[in-house]
Design a protein around this motif. Structure first.
Motif, short mmCIF file in Angstrom:
data_model
loop_
_atom_site.label_atom_id
_atom_site.label_comp_id
_atom_site.label_asym_id
_atom_site.label_seq_id
_atom_site.Cartn_x
_atom_site.Cartn_y
_atom_site.Cartn_z
N PRO A 1 8.25 -4.30 -2.17
CA PRO A 1 7.88 -3.98 -0.79
C PRO A 1 8.04 -2.49 -0.51
CG PRO A 1 10.10 -4.85 -0.82
CD PRO A 1 9.62 -4.88 -2.25
N CYS A 2 7.15 -1.99 0.36
CA CYS A 2 7.17 -0.56 0.72
C CYS A 2 6.72 -0.42 2.17
CB CYS A 2 6.23 0.22 -0.20
SG CYS A 2 6.04 1.97 0.19
N GLU A 3 7.44 0.38 2.93
CA GLU A 3 7.02 0.68 4.29
C GLU A 3 6.71 2.17 4.39
OE1 GLU A 3 10.12 -0.17 7.12
OE2 GLU A 3 11.49 1.34 6.31
N VAL A 4 5.69 2.50 5.17
CA VAL A 4 5.26 3.88 5.34
C VAL A 4 5.48 4.26 6.81
CG1 VAL A 4 3.39 5.54 5.14
CG2 VAL A 4 3.55 3.65 3.51
N ILE A 5 6.31 5.26 7.02
CA ILE A 5 6.63 5.72 8.37
C ILE A 5 6.10 7.13 8.54
CG2 ILE A 5 8.50 6.20 10.01
CD1 ILE A 5 10.23 4.21 8.36
N VAL A 6 5.17 7.31 9.47
CA VAL A 6 4.60 8.62 9.73
C VAL A 6 5.13 9.11 11.07
CG1 VAL A 6 2.51 9.99 10.02
CG2 VAL A 6 2.51 8.04 8.44
N VAL A 7 5.71 10.30 11.07
CA VAL A 7 6.24 10.89 12.29
C VAL A 7 5.36 12.08 12.65
CG1 VAL A 7 8.23 11.90 13.45
CG2 VAL A 7 8.57 10.15 11.68
N ASP A 8 4.59 11.91 13.72
CA ASP A 8 3.71 12.98 14.20
C ASP A 8 4.54 13.91 15.08
OD1 ASP A 8 1.80 14.63 15.21
OD2 ASP A 8 0.55 13.06 16.09
N ASN B 1 -6.71 16.41 15.07
CA ASN B 1 -7.13 15.02 15.15
C ASN B 1 -6.27 14.09 14.29
OD1 ASN B 1 -8.15 16.07 12.73
ND2 ASN B 1 -9.88 14.64 12.70
N THR B 2 -4.98 14.42 14.18
CA THR B 2 -4.05 13.57 13.44
C THR B 2 -4.04 12.15 13.98
OG1 THR B 2 -2.60 15.37 12.70
CG2 THR B 2 -1.59 13.20 12.96
N ALA B 3 -4.07 12.00 15.30
CA ALA B 3 -4.02 10.66 15.90
C ALA B 3 -5.20 9.81 15.45
CB ALA B 3 -3.98 10.78 17.41
N VAL B 4 -6.36 10.43 15.31
CA VAL B 4 -7.54 9.69 14.85
C VAL B 4 -7.36 9.23 13.41
CG1 VAL B 4 -10.02 9.85 14.41
CG2 VAL B 4 -9.04 10.95 16.43
N ILE B 5 -6.86 10.12 12.59
CA ILE B 5 -6.62 9.78 11.18
C ILE B 5 -5.63 8.62 11.09
CG2 ILE B 5 -5.71 10.59 8.98
CD1 ILE B 5 -8.41 11.81 9.68
N LEU B 6 -4.54 8.71 11.82
CA LEU B 6 -3.51 7.67 11.76
C LEU B 6 -4.03 6.34 12.29
CD1 LEU B 6 -0.34 9.71 12.83
CD2 LEU B 6 -1.06 9.04 10.53
N ILE C 1 0.86 1.24 8.59
CA ILE C 1 1.94 2.22 8.77
C ILE C 1 2.68 1.98 10.07
CG2 ILE C 1 0.67 3.98 7.46
CD1 ILE C 1 0.02 5.35 10.14
N THR C 2 3.87 2.54 10.13
CA THR C 2 4.59 2.67 11.40
C THR C 2 4.42 4.10 11.86
OG1 THR C 2 6.23 0.99 10.80
CG2 THR C 2 6.84 2.56 12.54
N CYS C 3 3.83 4.30 13.02
CA CYS C 3 3.55 5.65 13.52
C CYS C 3 4.46 5.95 14.71
CB CYS C 3 2.10 5.77 13.93
SG CYS C 3 1.66 7.43 14.52
N ILE C 4 5.16 7.08 14.62
CA ILE C 4 6.06 7.52 15.68
C ILE C 4 5.62 8.90 16.12
CG2 ILE C 4 8.47 8.01 16.30
CD1 ILE C 4 9.16 6.23 13.75
#
Length: 343
Positions: free
Chosen positions: A29-36, A42-47, A54-57
């Protein structure tokens, strides 16, 4: 479970490659956490295209150390990997480093090599730090500092034990973290292969914030040696380590073309050294040229520092620097040693 934490700030151009490199690992198992960290591109669009994986914060801009801490607070994995948004993982990284930590419970960090790449992703250099630093002891972390955060895998319990990153540091918080971990007793071992690619480009944090990088690299070492809990054999390294930290900062600024900013760091070097002028300059030349070569730069760029050295160490005769560089290019550095009466 592995937690991959990706802090990002205005890196929409590179973010898909970073994310895709994690999913291509096919590790479960692997979780991906992206912290903007307060992006305005346009990072929000990509995410949004990865929202189901992913978990986006999102947070107001506070720097990459703060963003990594935010990710760490949300991480559930036993192991943690920090990946910058403009870098990417090489195939198999998660498997080989997790296997290493699984079979070596005494280690809290698994380190590795990396590819140094240009902005387009072309490999400029394969970095294999274990060839020069086979043993990752606290003494060797201080002497050599072979730190590239994305090349590590950490046990989360150790990161939490030392309090994660220092958010007051906008640069060099990776070195600060590793030194604090090593001092706390966290052992590290090598996985002797490259596991990630580090992108060097015009807008990278370390280039745009060169002055800040130089200041922070010196400040981290100064602050470390102010600690009252250092072992005696480490405490006695203070002067020498501070000297080479200042010299590296001078080289870093030279490498970024900020020659006018180099003098204060060379002056600090001189104040920390008991060497006579000629041996002192010889030491500077040797390290500046070697670091330039290792960075894949032309040795001739070291010549730009000649007026600065002349101002900081006026006792050294004109011309010695030029002759040294010429001998080095001819692969005859022993002639420079003769010239400096050190042979």
């Amino acid at each position: 479970l592995i937690s991959v934490i990706i802090p990002t700030w205005n890196s929409a151009r590179f973010l898909p490659q970073a994310l895709d490199s994690v999913f291509a690992q096919q590790y479960e198992p692997c979780e991906v956490i992206v912290v903007d960290d307060g992006s305005t591109d346009n990072t929000a669009v990509i995410l949004g295209a990865y929202a189901d994986r992913i978990t986006c914060i999102r947070q107001a801009n506070a720097g990459s150390a703060s963003a990594r801490n935010t990710g760490l607070q949300h991480a559930r994995g036993e192991y943690v990997v920090f990946l910058d948004a403009d870098d990417w993982l090489l195939p198999g990284k998660l498997h080989v480093q997790a296997d290493f930590l699984n079979t070596h419970p005494e280690y809290g960090m698994a380190h590795s090599g990396w590819f140094l790449c240009d902005e387009a992703g072309n490999v400029l250099q394969i970095v294999e730090p274990w060839t020069e630093v086979p043993d990752l002891t606290l003494v060797n972390w201080l002497k050599h500092r072979p730190v590239n955060l994305g090349a590590f895998m950490f046990r989360r319990e150790w990161l939490e034990r030392v309090g994660g990153m220092d958010p007051s540091l906008r640069q060099s918080h990776d070195v600060d973290l590793v030194l604090r971990l090593a001092l706390a007793g966290c052992q590290a071992g090598w996985v002797c292969l490259p596991t990630m690619a580090y992108r060097r480009h015009r807008k990278s944090t370390t280039l745009a914030g060169a002055l800040q990088q130089a200041r922070c690299s010196v400040a981290v070492i100064d602050r470390f040696f102010e600690r009252p809990d250092l072992p005696p054999e480490v405490a006695e390294m203070a002067t020498g380590t501070r000297y080479y930290s200042a010299l590296w900062a001078a080289w870093y600024l030279l490498d970024k073309g900020l020659v006018e900013e180099v003098a204060s760091y060379l002056q600090l070097c001189r104040s920390l050294s008991e060497k006579r002028p000629l041996p002192l300059v010889f030491d500077w030349l040797t390290h500046l040229v070697r670091w330039t070569e290792r960075a894949g730069r032309p040795v001739e760029q070291v010549m730009a520092i000649v007026p600065v050295v002349a101002a900081v160490v006026p006792e050294v005769a004109n011309g010695l620097w030029e002759r040294f560089v010429g001998w080095w290019l001819a692969r005859r550095p022993f002639l420079a040693a003769d010239a400096f009466a050190l042979a």
